[in-house]
Design a protein around this motif. Structure first.
Motif, PDB file in Angstrom:
ATOM      1  N   ASP A  54       9.062   1.893  18.665  1.00 42.26           N
ATOM      2  CA  ASP A  54       9.973   1.922  17.523  1.00 42.26           C
ATOM      3  C   ASP A  54       9.435   2.926  16.505  1.00 42.26           C
ATOM      4  N   LEU A  55      10.158   3.992  16.252  1.00 41.48           N
ATOM      5  CA  LEU A  55       9.697   5.035  15.336  1.00 41.48           C
ATOM      6  C   LEU A  55       9.458   4.485  13.938  1.00 41.48           C
ATOM      7  N   ALA A  56      10.255   3.518  13.508  1.00 39.64           N
ATOM      8  CA  ALA A  56      10.059   2.922  12.175  1.00 39.64           C
ATOM      9  C   ALA A  56       8.693   2.238  12.094  1.00 39.64           C
ATOM     10  N   GLN A  57       8.259   1.603  13.178  1.00 44.63           N
ATOM     11  CA  GLN A  57       6.939   0.974  13.193  1.00 44.63           C
ATOM     12  C   GLN A  57       5.841   2.028  13.141  1.00 44.63           C
ATOM     13  N   TRP A  58       6.033   3.130  13.854  1.00 43.21           N
ATOM     14  CA  TRP A  58       5.053   4.213  13.789  1.00 43.21           C
ATOM     15  C   TRP A  58       4.890   4.704  12.353  1.00 43.21           C
ATOM     16  N   ARG A  59       6.019   4.923  11.690  1.00 38.47           N
ATOM     17  CA  ARG A  59       5.961   5.435  10.321  1.00 38.47           C
ATOM     18  C   ARG A  59       5.319   4.435   9.373  1.00 38.47           C
ATOM     19  N   GLN A  60       5.597   3.150   9.568  1.00 40.60           N
ATOM     20  CA  GLN A  60       4.992   2.140   8.705  1.00 40.60           C
ATOM     21  C   GLN A  60       3.476   2.112   8.870  1.00 40.60           C
ATOM     22  N   MET A  61       3.005   2.249  10.115  1.00 37.60           N
ATOM     23  CA  MET A  61       1.553   2.278  10.333  1.00 37.60           C
ATOM     24  C   MET A  61       0.925   3.502   9.675  1.00 37.60           C
ATOM     25  N   ILE A  62       1.557   4.650   9.809  1.00 39.40           N
ATOM     26  CA  ILE A  62       1.021   5.863   9.190  1.00 39.40           C
ATOM     27  C   ILE A  62       1.035   5.742   7.669  1.00 39.40           C
ATOM     28  N   ASP A  63       2.138   5.251   7.115  1.00 37.96           N
ATOM     29  CA  ASP A  63       2.261   5.126   5.658  1.00 37.96           C
ATOM     30  C   ASP A  63       1.240   4.145   5.082  1.00 37.96           C
ATOM     31  N   THR A  64       0.921   3.103   5.827  1.00 38.29           N
ATOM     32  CA  THR A  64      -0.030   2.097   5.344  1.00 38.29           C
ATOM     33  C   THR A  64      -1.467   2.478   5.664  1.00 38.29           C
ATOM     34  N   ASN A  65      -1.739   2.746   6.942  1.00 32.28           N
ATOM     35  CA  ASN A  65      -3.114   2.951   7.407  1.00 32.28           C
ATOM     36  C   ASN A  65      -3.696   4.295   6.985  1.00 32.28           C
ATOM     37  N   VAL A  66      -2.828   5.272   6.776  1.00 31.47           N
ATOM     38  CA  VAL A  66      -3.291   6.616   6.420  1.00 31.47           C
ATOM     39  C   VAL A  66      -2.927   6.954   4.968  1.00 31.47           C
ATOM     40  N   THR A  67      -1.626   7.042   4.691  1.00 34.95           N
ATOM     41  CA  THR A  67      -1.200   7.496   3.364  1.00 34.95           C
ATOM     42  C   THR A  67      -1.650   6.535   2.265  1.00 34.95           C
ATOM     43  N   GLY A  68      -1.476   5.239   2.497  1.00 38.00           N
ATOM     44  CA  GLY A  68      -1.902   4.262   1.496  1.00 38.00           C
ATOM     45  C   GLY A  68      -3.397   4.300   1.259  1.00 38.00           C
ATOM     46  N   LEU A  69      -4.147   4.418   2.342  1.00 40.13           N
ATOM     47  CA  LEU A  69      -5.612   4.445   2.228  1.00 40.13           C
ATOM     48  C   LEU A  69      -6.090   5.658   1.442  1.00 40.13           C
ATOM     49  N   VAL A  70      -5.548   6.835   1.769  1.00 38.53           N
ATOM     50  CA  VAL A  70      -6.025   8.027   1.047  1.00 38.53           C
ATOM     51  C   VAL A  70      -5.558   8.015  -0.398  1.00 38.53           C
ATOM     52  N   THR A  71      -4.388   7.434  -0.659  1.00 38.59           N
ATOM     53  CA  THR A  71      -3.879   7.373  -2.025  1.00 38.59           C
ATOM     54  C   THR A  71      -4.783   6.547  -2.920  1.00 38.59           C
ATOM     55  N   ILE A  72      -5.110   5.348  -2.478  1.00 38.42           N
ATOM     56  CA  ILE A  72      -5.926   4.473  -3.325  1.00 38.42           C
ATOM     57  C   ILE A  72      -7.350   5.009  -3.446  1.00 38.42           C
ATOM     58  N   MET A 131       0.811  -1.219   0.000  1.00 37.19           N
ATOM     59  CA  MET A 131       0.000   0.000   0.000  1.00 37.19           C
ATOM     60  C   MET A 131       0.847   1.273   0.000  1.00 37.19           C
ATOM     61  N   ARG A 132       2.127   1.147   0.288  1.00 40.83           N
ATOM     62  CA  ARG A 132       3.006   2.318   0.321  1.00 40.83           C
ATOM     63  C   ARG A 132       3.647   2.601  -1.036  1.00 40.83           C
ATOM     64  N   ASP A 133       3.334   1.777  -2.038  1.00 33.01           N
ATOM     65  CA  ASP A 133       3.968   1.876  -3.352  1.00 33.01           C
ATOM     66  C   ASP A 133       3.009   2.531  -4.355  1.00 33.01           C
ATOM     67  N   ASP A 134       3.150   3.829  -4.549  1.00 30.26           N
ATOM     68  CA  ASP A 134       2.255   4.575  -5.450  1.00 30.26           C
ATOM     69  C   ASP A 134       2.257   4.024  -6.867  1.00 30.26           C
ATOM     70  N   ALA A 135       3.443   3.738  -7.378  1.00 29.40           N
ATOM     71  CA  ALA A 135       3.551   3.265  -8.763  1.00 29.40           C
ATOM     72  C   ALA A 135       2.843   1.938  -8.946  1.00 29.40           C
ATOM     73  N   ALA A 136       2.958   1.076  -7.955  1.00 25.91           N
ATOM     74  CA  ALA A 136       2.300  -0.228  -8.040  1.00 25.91           C
ATOM     75  C   ALA A 136       0.784  -0.088  -8.000  1.00 25.91           C
ATOM     76  N   ILE A 137       0.299   0.855  -7.215  1.00 25.99           N
ATOM     77  CA  ILE A 137      -1.143   1.105  -7.172  1.00 25.99           C
ATOM     78  C   ILE A 137      -1.631   1.609  -8.528  1.00 25.99           C
TER      79      ILE A 137
END
Length: 249
Positions: free
Chosen positions: A98-116, A58-64
């Motif tokens: 873990d900040l990396a986990q926070w960012r992954q959740m935001i990138d997937t649950n928020v950014t990916g959702l609004v993108t698609i 879900m974090r891959d714009d080009a793939a979407i």
């Protein structure tokens, strides 16, 4: 009336159960997820004429973009988007997280959702379709260790209401589904512990993926003049948590 549904995060749990429910009712379904082998198994089970699988993060714009642009004609007229893909990582308090986990959740649950969602809006508006977003009771009721996960689900709730307002007059329906305890792989992935997962659900009679899939199907198949803004549901065994109190020793 059956149509075509685009379901993200369909490799397991609610997404896979929803794919089965909609196919059983005669819908065509596009399923997405990161685990290609699970999507392939779903296609084999339900039939390639009924299910089209696309594997991407879900974090891959080009793939979407590629997935949407290359939909077979039989699946291209999307009537329903189910934004189910999402994850919760870690149970630590904010100061230990873990900040990396926070960012992954935001990138997937928020950014990916609004993108698609943004990419599919033209089709959904043209077809007067529907959007169902999977939020959570964590959007409303905070709990220790919920920090960023709860924040992302609160975003999904508010984004759904914003979409509903913006899409006023288009005929597109928008619903935020906000479940409590559902027994899926969710807790196992979050904690990495089968013991912790089993302990959480043991004796609790939690909801099942099929329960939520049935709710999604019900929402999607109500008369076109009805919109359900939010639906919050829990198993009978679960209710609202009490306040935490720190006491001097």
């Amino acid at each position: 009336m059956a149509g075509a549904a685009f379901i993200t995060g369909a490799t397991a749990g609610i997404g896979a159960a929803s794919a089965r429910r909609f196919v059983d009712a005669g819908w065509k379904v596009i399923v997405t997820g990161r685990r290609a082998e699970r999507l392939a198994a779903l296609v084999e089970q339900l039939g390639a004429d009924k299910v089209h699988a696309v594997s991407f993060d879900m974090r891959d714009d080009a793939a979407i973009d590629h997935a949407i642009a290359t939909l077979p004609p039989a699946f291209a007229d999307i009537d329903l988007l189910i934004n189910n893909a999402g994850l919760a990582l870690g149970t630590a308090p904010a100061q230990s997280a873990d900040l990396a986990q926070w960012r992954q959740m935001i990138d997937t649950n928020v950014t990916g959702l609004v993108t698609i969602t943004h990419k599919l809006l033209p089709t959904l508006i043209a077809r007067k379709g529907g959007i169902i977003n999977l939020s959570s009771v964590a959007a409303t009721y905070p709990y220790a260790g919920g920090n960023v996960y709860g924040g992302t689900k609160a975003f999904v709730h508010q984004f759904s209401l914003g979409l509903r307002s913006d899409l006023h007059g288009t005929g597109v329906r928008v619903t935020s589904i906000e479940p409590g305890m559902v027994e899926t792989e969710f807790t196992l992935i979050r904690t990495g512990s089968k013991v912790a997962s089993d302990s959480l659900y043991q004796g609790a009679a939690p909801m099942t993926a099929e329960d939520i899939a049935e709710t999604l199907f019900w929402v999607a198949t109500q008369p076109a003049h009805l919109n359900f803004n939010t639906i919050e549901l829990m198993p009978v065994s679960q209710s609202f948590g009490g306040f935490q109190v720190a006491r001097d020793s």
